[in-house]
Design an enzyme around this catalytic site. Structure first.
Site, PDB file in Angstrom:
ATOM      1  N   GLY A  31       0.814  -1.212   0.000  1.00  0.00           N
ATOM      2  CA  GLY A  31       0.000   0.000   0.000  1.00  0.00           C
ATOM      3  C   GLY A  31       0.846   1.260   0.000  1.00  0.00           C
ATOM      4  N   LEU A  33       0.564   3.654  -2.141  1.00  0.00           N
ATOM      5  CA  LEU A  33       1.017   3.508  -3.523  1.00  0.00           C
ATOM      6  C   LEU A  33       1.490   4.825  -4.129  1.00  0.00           C
ATOM      7  CD1 LEU A  33      -1.805   1.153  -4.860  1.00  0.00           C
ATOM      8  CD2 LEU A  33       0.363   0.549  -3.752  1.00  0.00           C
ATOM      9  N   GLY A  36       5.525   4.630  -8.904  1.00  0.00           N
ATOM     10  CA  GLY A  36       6.328   3.428  -9.153  1.00  0.00           C
ATOM     11  C   GLY A  36       5.443   2.176  -9.145  1.00  0.00           C
ATOM     12  N   HIS A  37       4.547   2.090  -8.156  1.00  0.00           N
ATOM     13  CA  HIS A  37       3.623   0.948  -8.116  1.00  0.00           C
ATOM     14  C   HIS A  37       2.707   0.971  -9.349  1.00  0.00           C
ATOM     15  CE1 HIS A  37       4.252   1.473  -3.613  1.00  0.00           C
ATOM     16  NE2 HIS A  37       4.575   0.220  -3.787  1.00  0.00           N
ATOM     17  N   ASP A 152      14.042  -2.336  -5.032  1.00  0.00           N
ATOM     18  CA  ASP A 152      14.321  -3.395  -4.054  1.00  0.00           C
ATOM     19  C   ASP A 152      15.026  -4.537  -4.788  1.00  0.00           C
ATOM     20  OD1 ASP A 152      12.975  -2.293  -1.659  1.00  0.00           O
ATOM     21  OD2 ASP A 152      11.239  -2.336  -2.984  1.00  0.00           O
ATOM     22  N   GLN A 155      15.694  -7.787  -2.923  1.00  0.00           N
ATOM     23  CA  GLN A 155      14.422  -8.490  -2.739  1.00  0.00           C
ATOM     24  C   GLN A 155      14.068  -9.255  -4.012  1.00  0.00           C
ATOM     25  OE1 GLN A 155      10.616  -7.119  -0.804  1.00  0.00           O
ATOM     26  NE2 GLN A 155      10.123  -6.488  -2.867  1.00  0.00           N
ATOM     27  N   SER A 187       9.326   6.033  -3.226  1.00  0.00           N
ATOM     28  CA  SER A 187       9.210   5.047  -2.155  1.00  0.00           C
ATOM     29  C   SER A 187       8.121   5.511  -1.195  1.00  0.00           C
ATOM     30  CB  SER A 187      10.543   4.968  -1.397  1.00  0.00           C
ATOM     31  OG  SER A 187      10.359   4.317  -0.158  1.00  0.00           O
ATOM     32  N   SER A 188       7.384   4.555  -0.639  1.00  0.00           N
ATOM     33  CA  SER A 188       6.359   4.910   0.344  1.00  0.00           C
ATOM     34  C   SER A 188       7.010   5.572   1.550  1.00  0.00           C
ATOM     35  CB  SER A 188       5.616   3.658   0.808  1.00  0.00           C
ATOM     36  OG  SER A 188       5.179   2.940  -0.318  1.00  0.00           O
TER      37      SER A 188
HETATM   38  O1  PAF Z   1       8.143  -4.760  -1.869  1.00  0.00           O
HETATM   39  C1  PAF Z   1       7.142  -4.821  -1.117  1.00  0.00           C
HETATM   40  O2  PAF Z   1       6.265  -3.954  -1.102  1.00  0.00           O
HETATM   41  C2  PAF Z   1       7.005  -6.009  -0.184  1.00  0.00           C
HETATM   42  O3  PAF Z   1       8.248  -6.425   0.291  1.00  0.00           O
HETATM   43  C3  PAF Z   1       6.232  -7.186  -0.809  1.00  0.00           C
HETATM   44  C4  PAF Z   1       6.943  -7.768  -2.009  1.00  0.00           C
HETATM   45  C5  PAF Z   1       4.832  -6.727  -1.203  1.00  0.00           C
HETATM   46  C6  PAF Z   1       6.087  -8.313   0.225  1.00  0.00           C
HETATM   47  O4  PAF Z   1       5.411  -7.884   1.367  1.00  0.00           O
END
Ligand code: PAF
Length: 284
Positions: A31, A33, A36-37, A152, A155, A187-188
């Site tokens: 969330g 958002l 980027g999202h 990320d 990640q 970034s949030s």
């Molecule tokens: O990148 C994120 O927002 C979070 O790490 C994810 C991939 C939604 C997992 O909670």
């Protein structure tokens, strides 16, 4: 746009779509958002028949309780943005349904050397929590393709290993980092910066770009790294945590010499109440 909270309802909805031959794209988020999202939603819409976005602030990936408790909850705004972007479904599970037995004694993931550096080193347990929640989300949503942001980067490497090692049948894609006009990575967590901090935050990207140029010019990695770290530390508002050069494929640290393979320069720094991360890729 549908909003579904139930795990089984989400799963049956997608099963039906897929039985009808539809291709499903998925954007997992926590969330708050930003553009980027939305660019990930757009990528999914371009490549799939249906796009599902999850909004779930996953407790098991926070190694800092305060960070979890103060994570912004902006559901009404997020919903409006997703509606406008043409997202088809928002999946908003509850903590009780995601972790019916609580969060103690959970399965844990060890991603080996991939997570002994950078975020893995400074946020113990973080990537195990990411591994758990992403496994859950991919099992529930069963998308054809899932989209993640390059900001990320570590990640993404972890998730790529997760789906490969567990033979999860979802293709995972990394999409470019979106930046504000002054270069700050979206970034949030930028919401936590006050005006003064927000004004100096683009220093991080400037330092990354200078380091990239210095590496391309053949300078020693160790010297470039030190200069970049010192440039951030010179500003009293910043507390840099790390700036590292990693091999783009293995994610192992490179400490000296000239680069001869593609690398990523990754950094993290505290600025006021925010912990910011960013990276650039140097292709060779
Ligand atoms: O990148 C994120 O927002 C979070 O790490 C994810 C991939 C939604 C997992 O909670």
């Amino acid at each position: 746009m549908k909003v579904i909270s139930e795990l089984k309802e989400t799963n049956s909805f997608v099963r039906k779509l897929r039985a009808d031959g539809k291709k499903v794209g998925f954007v997992p988020t926590m969330g708050a958002l930003h553009q980027g999202h939305i660019s990930l939603i757009e990528a999914s819409k371009n490549e799939n028949d249906y796009t599902i976005c999850s909004i779930y602030v996953n407790p098991t990936q926070f190694n800092n309780k305060e960070d979890f408790e103060t994570y912004p909850n902006l559901f009404a705004q997020d919903k409006a943005k997703l509606e406008e972007a043409g997202c088809d479904v928002i999946f908003t599970p509850s903590h009780e349904s995601m972790y019916p037995n609580g969060v103690d004694n959970l399965l844990s993931f060890d991603f080996g050397s991939l997570t002994s550096v950078l975020e893995g080193k400074y946020r113990p347990g973080h990537f195990s929590g990411v591994g758990i929640v992403v496994s859950k989300l991919l099992n529930i949503v069963m998308p054809d393709v899932a989209y993640f942001g390059q900001k990320d980067l570590q990640q993404f490497m972890v998730i790529r290993k997760l789906v490969s090692d567990l033979s999860i049948m979802t293709e995972v894609k990394s999409c470019p980092t979106l930046r504000e006009p002054d270069g700050l990575a979206m970034s949030s967590r930028n919401l936590r910066l006050n005006e003064e901090e927000r004004n100096i935050a683009p220093l991080l990207y400037r330092v990354l770009k200078e380091a990239k140029t210095a590496l391309i010019e053949g300078n020693d990695v160790g010297n470039v790294q030190k200069k970049a770290f010192d440039s951030i530390a010179a500003n009293a508002l910043f507390t840099p945590e790390y700036i590292e050069v990693v091999d783009f494929n293995s994610f192992s640290l490179i400490k000296n010499g000239k680069i001869n393979n593609s690398v990523a320069i990754c950094l993290s720094a505290h600025l006021g109440k925010a912990r910011l991360i960013d990276n650039v890729i140097v292709e060779v």
